[in-house]
Design a protein around this motif. Structure first.
Motif, short mmCIF file in Angstrom:
data_model
loop_
_atom_site.label_atom_id
_atom_site.label_comp_id
_atom_site.label_asym_id
_atom_site.label_seq_id
_atom_site.Cartn_x
_atom_site.Cartn_y
_atom_site.Cartn_z
N ALA A 439 49.97 -13.99 13.72
CA ALA A 439 51.11 -13.74 13.33
C ALA A 439 51.01 -13.01 11.69
CB ALA A 439 52.10 -14.57 13.36
N ARG A 440 50.47 -13.38 11.01
CA ARG A 440 50.04 -12.93 9.52
C ARG A 440 49.82 -11.58 9.54
NH1 ARG A 440 45.88 -16.03 6.24
NH2 ARG A 440 46.48 -14.35 4.68
N TRP A 441 48.82 -11.19 10.61
CA TRP A 441 48.26 -9.79 10.34
C TRP A 441 49.25 -8.77 11.20
CZ3 TRP A 441 44.61 -13.73 11.31
CH2 TRP A 441 43.88 -14.09 10.21
N MET A 442 50.32 -9.16 11.96
CA MET A 442 51.10 -8.56 12.78
C MET A 442 51.84 -7.34 12.02
SD MET A 442 49.91 -9.36 15.33
CE MET A 442 50.68 -8.18 16.48
N PRO A 443 52.41 -7.49 10.94
CA PRO A 443 53.03 -6.48 9.91
C PRO A 443 52.17 -5.32 9.78
CG PRO A 443 53.89 -8.56 9.08
CD PRO A 443 52.48 -8.68 10.09
N ALA A 444 52.45 -4.19 10.24
CA ALA A 444 51.61 -2.95 10.02
C ALA A 444 52.62 -1.91 9.20
CB ALA A 444 51.34 -2.15 11.44
N ARG A 445 51.99 -1.12 8.15
CA ARG A 445 52.35 -0.40 7.29
C ARG A 445 52.60 1.17 8.23
NH1 ARG A 445 48.48 -2.69 4.76
NH2 ARG A 445 49.29 -4.13 3.16
N THR A 446 53.60 1.69 7.71
CA THR A 446 53.40 3.21 8.48
C THR A 446 52.52 4.10 7.83
OG1 THR A 446 55.10 4.03 6.71
CG2 THR A 446 56.15 3.15 8.84
N LYS A 447 52.20 5.28 8.26
CA LYS A 447 51.35 6.20 7.68
C LYS A 447 51.71 6.26 6.27
CE LYS A 447 49.11 10.69 8.09
NZ LYS A 447 49.03 11.90 9.23
N ARG A 448 53.08 6.45 6.07
CA ARG A 448 53.46 6.54 4.49
C ARG A 448 53.03 5.55 3.68
NH1 ARG A 448 59.69 7.98 2.37
NH2 ARG A 448 59.16 7.87 0.10
N GLY A 449 53.39 4.27 4.40
CA GLY A 449 53.00 2.87 3.71
C GLY A 449 51.24 3.01 3.28
N SER A 450 50.54 3.54 4.18
CA SER A 450 49.09 3.27 3.86
C SER A 450 48.65 4.50 3.10
CB SER A 450 48.46 3.79 5.24
OG SER A 450 48.59 2.88 6.39
N VAL A 451 49.35 5.66 3.09
CA VAL A 451 49.18 6.46 1.60
C VAL A 451 49.74 5.94 0.44
CG1 VAL A 451 49.93 8.81 0.89
CG2 VAL A 451 49.55 8.58 3.51
N LEU A 452 50.91 5.29 0.34
CA LEU A 452 51.37 4.63 -0.78
C LEU A 452 50.39 3.49 -1.29
CD1 LEU A 452 53.02 4.01 -2.96
CD2 LEU A 452 54.27 2.43 -1.58
N LEU A 453 49.53 2.84 -0.22
CA LEU A 453 48.64 1.82 -0.74
C LEU A 453 47.26 2.49 -1.36
CD1 LEU A 453 47.88 -1.34 -0.15
CD2 LEU A 453 46.62 -0.63 1.93
N GLU A 454 46.94 3.75 -0.77
CA GLU A 454 45.76 4.23 -1.69
C GLU A 454 46.34 4.68 -3.02
OE1 GLU A 454 42.93 8.06 -0.76
OE2 GLU A 454 44.78 7.50 0.37
N HIS A 455 47.62 5.01 -3.01
CA HIS A 455 47.95 5.41 -4.50
C HIS A 455 48.29 4.33 -5.31
CE1 HIS A 455 50.42 9.32 -2.88
NE2 HIS A 455 48.86 9.53 -3.07
N VAL A 456 48.49 3.09 -4.80
CA VAL A 456 48.54 1.99 -5.49
C VAL A 456 47.21 1.66 -6.01
CG1 VAL A 456 48.89 -0.59 -5.61
CG2 VAL A 456 50.55 0.97 -4.65
#
Length: 548
Positions: A439-456
């Motif tokens: 369950a801890r791995w179930m939350p999934a970022r959107t495409k925009r969230g993944s792009v933000l992760l790269e920007h972070v």
């Protein structure tokens, strides 16, 4: 008279009685025996359809009772049971008879009673031979003075084998003989409580259809044995798990690429067009949002970084009070430019009607941060970095996993009791545990969230490499201050403080009694402040005290 003499006399009487079938038939309602003892006269008739009709005439002394329990599953070795089915059980006399899938039960009072019932499963094919087998006496809770058995078969029987005594014994009955025509007679004298008479009769080919049923024993080993059904279930479970892993790989693939690839250039320092440099976070992300997007949890450090950011943005003044305490002082009221979670942090630090509060006072109040947690999760969804709240997604799959696991365990218990495929229930339970743990791995970022992760990642690179020389002297205080909350939430505060510790500039949002502190002194005191704030917030609960 001794038992041996009684047995010898009985054998002679039985042999004399075999003069003809008619003479050997017992009289209905009579079961001769010694006074004060229980005697049983059993008549078995094998029908052409393979059913065995049983009539037991039982004489019980007045004032006494007798009971019989006949198991209908008899072990035949190799984890298998011979299974019989008994129907139409009834008593003509004083007593009761009941039968279910597991046993036949008789309870008789004093007097002579006639018990009748029908047995299916007594005819078996043994090699090339056909055999009728039944226990006309077994499971009695009292000693029997005598057991007399007569058997009628559709055709002349070929052989008879009668055993008497404790279960498993090979002791023959007192007498067992083929009679004239279709009859078989057997007698046993002095049968102790719990002992049995087991009779096996060889039949002519075609005398009756074999109907013996052999099943796997209802044991833990058999219940958890790998069968075609459980094998199919295991395969289906493996397929479901593979599909789940594939779905997670698809949803998490963007994040993996964002974390593993080269860091794309991120423009953090921007020129305002008037010769000044300002700090700008990627996609407008706030410090608290950064931590939640990165690890999908609202943590203590996210709230601490937000509190620092509120001071940097002139909503709060942070004042040193001695060496071990700090005071939050209201500078400007919360306005529309604050997000929902920022307003919740502001209200938690400075409740309505409070213009100043010591950090030590907040420790005693045990402030409630549940609103901060709720608002921050809602905020990352509103920004389209997550499709659903990460906490709700984890909770949903946790309870789904527990539900599946509970159903699987319940099914396994039921199958163990009923002899079903318990392994299948166990496999379902294991699948439920896997879902709950995953369950801890179930939350999934959107495409925009993944792009933000790269920007972070790019933002962290800026915090690791930037120096005061990269910023005009006039802008260093502001750039240092606006970047600091992000350094706090990303674990780079120590490096960021060290890079600017040599500067002589003061801070407009931190000091003593509205007197600003220079960066050199601030770099030495700020880590203690962060630790103190983290400690107060960790006591509030609702949040994780460490990132992970």
């Amino acid at each position: 008279m001794s038992k041996n003499w009684v047995a010898a006399f009985g054998c002679v009487a039985a042999l004399l009685a075999f003069g003809g079938t008619a003479a050997a038939q017992p009289t209905t309602g009579e079961a001769p025996g010694l006074p004060g003892t229980v005697a049983v006269d059993v008549r078995l008739k094998l029908e052409r359809d393979g059913a065995l009709t049983v009539t037991e005439v039982v004489a019980v002394p007045e004032g006494r009772t007798a009971g019989r329990t006949v198991p209908l599953r008899i072990a035949v070795g190799d984890g298998r049971d011979r299974v019989f089915t008994v129907t139409d059980a009834k008593v003509d006399g004083r007593g009761t008879a009941t039968a279910d899938a597991e046993q036949l039960s008789l309870a008789l009072d004093g007097g002579t009673s006639t018990v009748s019932y029908r047995v299916v499963g007594a005819v078996a094919k043994i090699g090339d031979a056909l055999e009728l087998r039944w226990q006309p006496a077994s499971g009695w809770n009292t000693d029997l003075d005598s057991v007399k058995v007569s058997v009628i078969t559709p055709d002349m029987p070929r052989s008879v084998n009668c055993l008497a005594g404790p279960p498993g014994t090979s002791q023959p009955c007192s007498s067992a003989e083929l009679g004239d025509g279709r009859g078989v007679r057997a007698t046993e004298f002095g049968l102790a409580a719990g002992e049995r008479v087991d009779i096996a009769i060889g039949l002519q080919d075609g005398a009756a259809p074999p109907n013996a049923r052999v099943e796997e024993s209802s044991t833990l080993a058999s219940a958890f044995a790998l069968t075609p059904a459980t094998g199919l279930g295991l395969g289906a479970l493996a397929l479901v798990l593979l599909v789940g892993v594939g779905l997670l790989w698809f949803l998490r693939g963007r994040d993996a690429r964002a974390l593993a690839g080269d860091v794309a250039p991120v423009r953090v320092l921007v020129d305002d067009g008037h010769g000044h440099v300002a700090f700008a976070s990627p996609d407008g992300v706030l410090p608290g949002q950064v931590g939640t997007v990165v690890d999908e949890h609202v943590d203590v450090v996210d709230v601490t970084a937000t509190a620092v950011d509120l001071a940097v943005r002139n909503y709060v003044w942070i004042e040193e009070v001695g060496e071990l305490d700090w005071r939050f002082v209201r500078r400007n009221p919360a306005d529309a430019s604050l997000s929902g979670y920022e307003r919740a942090v502001y209200d938690a630090v400075l409740p309505a009607g409070t213009d100043a509060v010591l950090l030590s006072e907040l420790r005693g109040r045990r402030i409630d941060l549940s609103a901060v947690r709720h608002e921050l999760y809602a905020d990352v969804v509103a920004k389209n970095w997550f499709a659903r709240r990460p906490d709700a997604e984890r909770s949903l799959w946790w309870w789904v996993g527990l539900g599946i696991g509970g159903v699987g365990l319940a099914a396994a218990v039921v199958f163990v009791v009923t002899g079903g495929p318990a392994l299948f229930g166990l496999l379902v339970a294991v699948a439920g545990v896997a879902v709950a743990l995953g369950a801890r791995w179930m939350p999934a970022r959107t495409k925009r969230g993944s792009v933000l992760l790269e920007h972070v990642r790019g933002l962290r690179g800026y915090l690791v490499t930037a120096t005061p020389a990269d910023v005009p002297a006039a802008d260093r205080e502001m750039v240092f201050s606006r970047s600091l909350p992000y350094a706090v939430v990303l674990g780079e505060a120590e490096r960021w403080l060290g890079a600017f510790a040599g500067e002589q500039a003061g801070l407009y949002w931190y000091g003593e009694a509205e007197r600003t502190a220079d960066l050199r002194r601030f770099a030495g005191r700020f880590p203690a402040f962060l630790g103190a704030v983290d400690g107060v917030l960790a006591q509030a609960g609702h949040l994780r005290s460490l990132k992970g």
